[in-house]
Design a protein around this motif. Structure first.
Motif, PDB file in Angstrom:
ATOM      1  N   HIS A  17      -7.473  -4.795   8.982  1.00  0.00           N
ATOM      2  CA  HIS A  17      -7.570  -6.076   8.278  1.00  0.00           C
ATOM      3  C   HIS A  17      -9.022  -6.430   7.959  1.00  0.00           C
ATOM      4  CE1 HIS A  17      -3.299  -7.565   9.572  1.00  0.00           C
ATOM      5  NE2 HIS A  17      -3.281  -6.503   8.790  1.00  0.00           N
ATOM      6  N   ASN A  18      -9.940  -6.008   8.798  1.00  0.00           N
ATOM      7  CA  ASN A  18     -11.357  -6.230   8.489  1.00  0.00           C
ATOM      8  C   ASN A  18     -11.780  -5.496   7.221  1.00  0.00           C
ATOM      9  OD1 ASN A  18     -11.999  -7.998  10.529  1.00  0.00           O
ATOM     10  ND2 ASN A  18     -12.485  -6.371  12.000  1.00  0.00           N
ATOM     11  N   LEU A  19     -11.061  -4.427   6.912  1.00  0.00           N
ATOM     12  CA  LEU A  19     -11.326  -3.672   5.677  1.00  0.00           C
ATOM     13  C   LEU A  19     -10.396  -4.109   4.548  1.00  0.00           C
ATOM     14  CD1 LEU A  19     -11.612  -0.075   7.220  1.00  0.00           C
ATOM     15  CD2 LEU A  19     -13.502  -1.491   6.393  1.00  0.00           C
ATOM     16  N   HIS A  20      -9.587  -5.177   4.799  1.00  0.00           N
ATOM     17  CA  HIS A  20      -8.582  -5.659   3.839  1.00  0.00           C
ATOM     18  C   HIS A  20      -7.538  -4.584   3.560  1.00  0.00           C
ATOM     19  CE1 HIS A  20     -11.191  -9.088   3.393  1.00  0.00           C
ATOM     20  NE2 HIS A  20     -12.194  -8.270   3.080  1.00  0.00           N
ATOM     21  N   LYS A  21      -7.208  -3.858   4.610  1.00  0.00           N
ATOM     22  CA  LYS A  21      -6.185  -2.815   4.487  1.00  0.00           C
ATOM     23  C   LYS A  21      -5.027  -3.122   5.436  1.00  0.00           C
ATOM     24  CE  LYS A  21      -9.508   0.466   2.740  1.00  0.00           C
ATOM     25  NZ  LYS A  21      -9.875   1.871   2.580  1.00  0.00           N
ATOM     26  N   LYS A  22      -3.986  -2.283   5.398  1.00  0.00           N
ATOM     27  CA  LYS A  22      -2.746  -2.624   6.101  1.00  0.00           C
ATOM     28  C   LYS A  22      -2.324  -1.569   7.111  1.00  0.00           C
ATOM     29  CE  LYS A  22      -0.909  -5.414   2.311  1.00  0.00           C
ATOM     30  NZ  LYS A  22       0.130  -5.536   1.276  1.00  0.00           N
ATOM     31  N   VAL A  23      -1.514  -2.029   8.054  1.00  0.00           N
ATOM     32  CA  VAL A  23      -0.938  -1.136   9.070  1.00  0.00           C
ATOM     33  C   VAL A  23       0.573  -1.354   9.111  1.00  0.00           C
ATOM     34  CG1 VAL A  23      -0.828  -0.552  11.525  1.00  0.00           C
ATOM     35  CG2 VAL A  23      -3.031  -1.155  10.487  1.00  0.00           C
TER      36      VAL A  23
END
Lengths: 302, 400
Positions: free
Chosen positions: B56-62
C-alpha cells in the motif's frame, strides 16, 4: 448389500441399447441414463435426439425415469448447441439432466428447467455446505465428489435438511482427470506413429515408471483426454448406508463389458451374488476413497 | 485504454517486495490456511500485514488465496481468518469453493476473485458469478485468444488471465491424479504434480513408442508474442503463475512483462526476441503459448526434456551501496569468482553488464571465490546497486 425393503435410493444405470430397457428394469434399475450425441464425452454409446424421443416414451411407459448425461465443459462456441439441446430436453419432459459444467444452470434457468439439473462436477462438491449452496438455485440434485471418504459422505448427508437430492457415483471406472489437450494424439504425432488407432478407443492405458503392473486407462475423444483410476470402484457393503440418505446411486458402465455390468447390478440387489461377482471381477475393484483419507502431506514418497 | 494490472505470485515476504519493486501492480499470496500451493512458503497473518503495508505504501495491492476446495474437516475457523485478512487490509481474496465465497461475502466487505479452480470457460458462467457478487473471474487456462477476446467484450465484470508460468494439464479443479497416486489432495494444496511424471503408453498391452516416454507435462505458458493483442483488450489483470518459484525468477519475469507493457503503451516495443531472451535468463522449463492459438499441439507438450536450465546463473542479490566508496554489498546465492562478467537487473532500468575485479568479505578480506550461500560480498562498481537488484553471470548477447 441392499435389502429390498430398505431401498430408498434409485439405481441409475447407463443404457446402451433400447432393447435393454425391460431387462434393466427387471434387474431393479429405476433410472436409465443416456449420453447425448453432441455434449457428452468419455462414452462409447450415444443417442440422437430422434432416438431419445422414441426412447423416453418407452421408458416412461415402463415406469422408469430417464436422465441425460452432459459432461463436457462448455466453451463459448458450445453455448448455442447447449441452449438448443436443453430446449429439446424440456420438450420431451426429461426426468434429469446431469451436468458437469455449472454453465448449464445459466442456460436452463431461463427455460424453467433448472429443477431437472443434477450437478455432477466429479470434484468440488466436498463438504456439508454444498447442499445448502446448490439448494438455493432450485436444482434437482448434486453428486458428491469422488475423492471424499465414507465418513464425509455420511456427514454431508446427515446435515442435508434441504430438498436437494444427493447422489454418488458408486460403481465402475472412476475418472482422475479431464484435459482439453489431445494428449494421445500429440504423443503419437511426436513419435510419428500415425497408424495407431486411438480416437475413442477404450483399449489404451498408461503405466507410471515406478509402479510396476499398475495400469491407468486413458481415453481421448474430440473433447479431450481422460485418465482413470487403475481400479474400479465397488460399494457392495456401503450401499446399505447410502440407501438411507442418498437419492441416486450411479453405476458407471464405461470401459466395462455387459456381463460384468449386469452382474454388478444383480449383486447390488442380491447380496448372495456379491461373492460370485468378486470372485469373477474382484481383482479389478477397490473401495476408492471411502476409507482412504487424502490430505496435504509435505513429504510423500512416490 | 486502461493499462491492465500486472499480477505476480509471491511465496514469501522477500518475493512479495521483489515482485512489487520490479513492477507488479499487485501480488497474490497464500496464507497458512485455506490456500493451495501448500508447499509454498505461506504467509502468517503478521507477514500478510507487513506485506500489505509494503504494497500500500507503493499504491499497490495484495490478494490472498483461499482457493482450496474444503472438506468438512477443513471448514472450521474460516470466518475468523477472513476477518483477520480484512483487518490486515488485503485488497481481495481469491476463492473457488462456494462455502469460502459465501463466507467472504457474508462476514467481510472484501472483494472476491473467483479462482481458476472453477475453470470458467465461457461468459455465461462468468456472468453468473458476477451477478452473484464476485468482483473478478480468473479465466480457465484452456481459452484461445479468440475466446479471451470474446470474454473481454461480453463479460459483465473484471476478467483476469494467466500470461506466464506453469499450467495444469487437466482442467483446473477437476483433477484427482495426485489424490490417487500419492494420497495428496490436489484441491487442498497437496498436488504432487503426478502429471509430470514418466509414463509408458500401451494399447492392448503393446507398448506404444518407447518406455517412459509418454508425457502429459505441459510446457510453461509464455504469452510474450500475444501480449500486444491482449493489451488491446478489456482485461483487468494479467497474471503470472509461480508462488513456488525463486526470487530471481519472479524478479526477471515481472521485470520483462513490466517492460513490455510499458513499452507497448509508450508505442516503443522492442522485438519479441528481446523480451524472450531476457525472460529465458531465469526460465528453467521450456515455454510455449498454451491454448492461445487454439487446441494444443505437440509443441506445447514436454516429451524428451524434463527441464532446461536458465542460461544465466543467478549469483547474488543486492543489499546496499556506498556512493562515496562505490562499494556494493551483495548476498551470495550461487558460487562466483572475481574477474567474472556479470549482469545486473534493477527495476525500471535496462540490464547492465559489468566485469567484476576483486571481491571481498565484509571484513575486507579478498576472496578467490564467493562460496558460501547468503554470505555478504563486497565489490567496487561504478554505478549504484540497490537492495533487491538481481546479479547473474552473463555471456554477452544481442540484447546488450
Amino acid at each position: 448389500m441392499l435389502e429390498k425393503e430398505e431401498i430408498k435410493l434409485k439405481l441409475v444405470a447407463p443404457l446402451h441399447h433400447e432393447k435393454e430397457i425391460d431387462f434393466l428394469k427387471s434387474l431393479g434399475v429405476s433410472v436409465l441414463m443416456i449420453n447425448s450425441d453432441c455434449l457428452t464425452t468419455r462414452s462409447s454409446h450415444f443417442f440422437s435426439q430422434s432416438q431419445i424421443v422414441t426412447l423416453i416414451k418407452k421408458i416412461h411407459e415402463t415406469n422408469l425415469e430417464l436422465y441425460v448425461n452432459l459432461n463436457t465443459f462448455l466453451h463459448e462456441s458450445d453455448l448455442i448447441i447447449a441452449e438448443s439441446y436443453l430446449a429439446f430436453l424440456k420438450s420431451i419432459d426429461i426426468d434429469g439432466i446431469i451436468i458437469f459444467d455449472w454453465t448449464y444452470y445459466t442456460l436452463a434457468k431461463p427455460l424453467g428447467l433448472e429443477s431437472k439439473l443434477i450437478y455432477q462436477p466429479g470434484t468440488l462438491t466436498t463438504n456439508l455446505y454444498d447442499p445448502w449452496f446448490y439448494t438455493s438455485f432450485n436444482i434437482k440434485g448434486i453428486t458428491l465428489a469422488r475423492e471424499i471418504t465414507l465418513d464425509s459422505i455420511n456427514i454431508i448427508a446427515q446435515n442435508n435438511v434441504n430438498e436437494i437430492e444427493l447422489s454418488i457415483i458408486g460403481h465402475g471406472v472412476i475418472p482422475m482427470f479431464y484435459s482439453r489437450r489431445p494428449l494421445i494424439d500429440n504423443y503419437l504425432q511426436t513419435k510419428k506413429l500415425n497408424s495407431i488407432k486411438y480416437l475413442s478407443e477404450t483399449d489404451l492405458y498408461i503405466a507410471e515408471s515406478t509402479r510396476e503392473g499398475v495400469k491407468y486407462p486413458i481415453f481421448e475423444d474430440r473433447f479431450g483426454t481422460h485418465l482413470f483410476r487403475n481400479r474400479y470402484l465397488e460399494s457392495f457393503n456401503e450401499i446399505q448406508l447410502f440407501g438411507t440418505f442418498l437419492s441416486d446411486f450411479f453405476l458407471e458402465r464405461f470401459m466395462m463389458d455387459d456381463d460384468e455390468f449386469f452382474a454388478s447390478i444383480k449383486a447390488y440387489q442380491n447380496h448372495k451374488l456379491i461373492d460370485e461377482f468378486m470372485k469373477n471381477y474382484g481383482h479389478k475393484y477397490d473401495k476408492g476413497f471411502y476409507y482412504k483419507s487424502t490430505s496435504l502431506k509435505l513429504e510423500v514418497k512416490r | 485504454m486502461k493499462t491492465p494490472e500486472l499480477l505476480a505470485p509471491a511465496g514469501d515476504l522477500e518475493k512479495l517486495k521483489i515482485a512489487l519493486l520490479y513492477g507488479a501492480d499487485a501480488v497474490y499470496i497464500g496464507g497458512t490456511e485455506f490456500s493451495l500451493r501448500a508447499r509454498a512458503s505461506n504467509f502468517t497473518l503478521k507477514d500478510i500485514r507487513e506485506g500489505v503495508d509494503f504494497a500500500h505504501n507503493l499504491h499497490k495491492k495484495v490478494y490472498v488465496t483461499a482457493n482450496m476446495i474444503p472438506h468438512n474437516e477443513d471448514m472450521a475457523g474460516l470466518d475468523e481468518y477472513l476477518k483477520q485478512l480484512e483487518i490486515a487490509g488485503v485488497d481481495a481474496v481469491i476463492a473457488a469453493s462456494p462455502y469460502i465465497i459465501d463466507r467472504i461475502l457474508k462476514v467481510t466487505s472484501l472483494p472476491v476473485h473467483l479462482s481458476t479452480q472453477q475453470s470458467v470457460t465461457n461468459t455465461k458462467h462468468a456472468n453468473f458469478w458476477f451477478e452473484y457478487g464476485i468482483e473478478r473471474v480468473v479465466l480457465a487456462r484452456e481459452l484461445s485468444l479468440d475466446e479471451i477476446t470474446y470474454f473481454s467484450n461480453h463479460a459483465k465484470g473484471e476478467i483476469e488471465i494467466f500470461i506466464h508460468g506453469g499450467m495444469c494439464v487437466s482442467y483446473s479443479g477437476r483433477c484427482t491424479l495426485s489424490n490417487t497416486m500419492t494420497s495428496r489432495d490436489a484441491n487442498r494444496g497437496g498436488c504432487a504434480h503426478s502429471c509430470r511424471w514418466f509414463y509408458s503408453l500401451f494399447k492392448n498391452d503393446l507398448l506404444i513408442g518407447e518406455a517412459n516416454s509418454f508425457r502429459m507435462s505441459s510446457k510453461d505458458l509464455d504469452s510474450i508474442g500475444y501480449l500486444p493483442k491482449l493489451l488491446s483488450l478489456n482485461i483487468a489483470s494479467l497474471k503470472i503463475e509461480g508462488r513456488m518459484k525463486s526470487a530471481h525468477y519472479i524478479a526477471t519475469v515481472v521485470y520483462v512483462y513490466r517492460m513490455l507493457i510499458d513499452d507497448y503503451f509508450k508505442d516503443n516495443l522492442k522485438s519479441f526476441e528481446y523480451y524472450e531472451k531476457e525472460i529465458s535468463k531465469a526460465e528453467n522449463r521450456e515455454t510455449s503459448h498454451g491454448f492461445l492459438a487454439g487446441i494444443t499441439t505437440p509443441k506445447q507438450q514436454l516429451y524428451d526434456d524434463f527441464s532446461t536450465s536458465p542460461n544465466q546463473e543467478f549469483i547474488a542479490i543486492g543489499i546496499d551501496y556506498d556512493d562515496q566508496t562505490q562499494m556494493a554489498i551483495v548476498e551470495q546465492r550461487n558460487h562466483f569468482k572475481p574477474n567474472s562478467t556479470i549482469e545486473i537487473i534493477s527495476p525500471g532500468q535496462l540490464p547492465v553488464l559489468f566485469t567484476l575485479e576483486k571481491i571481498m568479505d565484509l571484513d575486507g578480506n579478498e576472496l578467490d571465490a564467493a562460496r558460501h550461500p547468503l554470505q555478504k560480498i563486497c565489490f567496487k562498481v561504478p554505478f549504484r546497486i540497490k537492495k533487491f537488484d538481481m546479479i547473474r553471470m552473463c555471456q554477452p548477447c544481442q540484447n546488450h
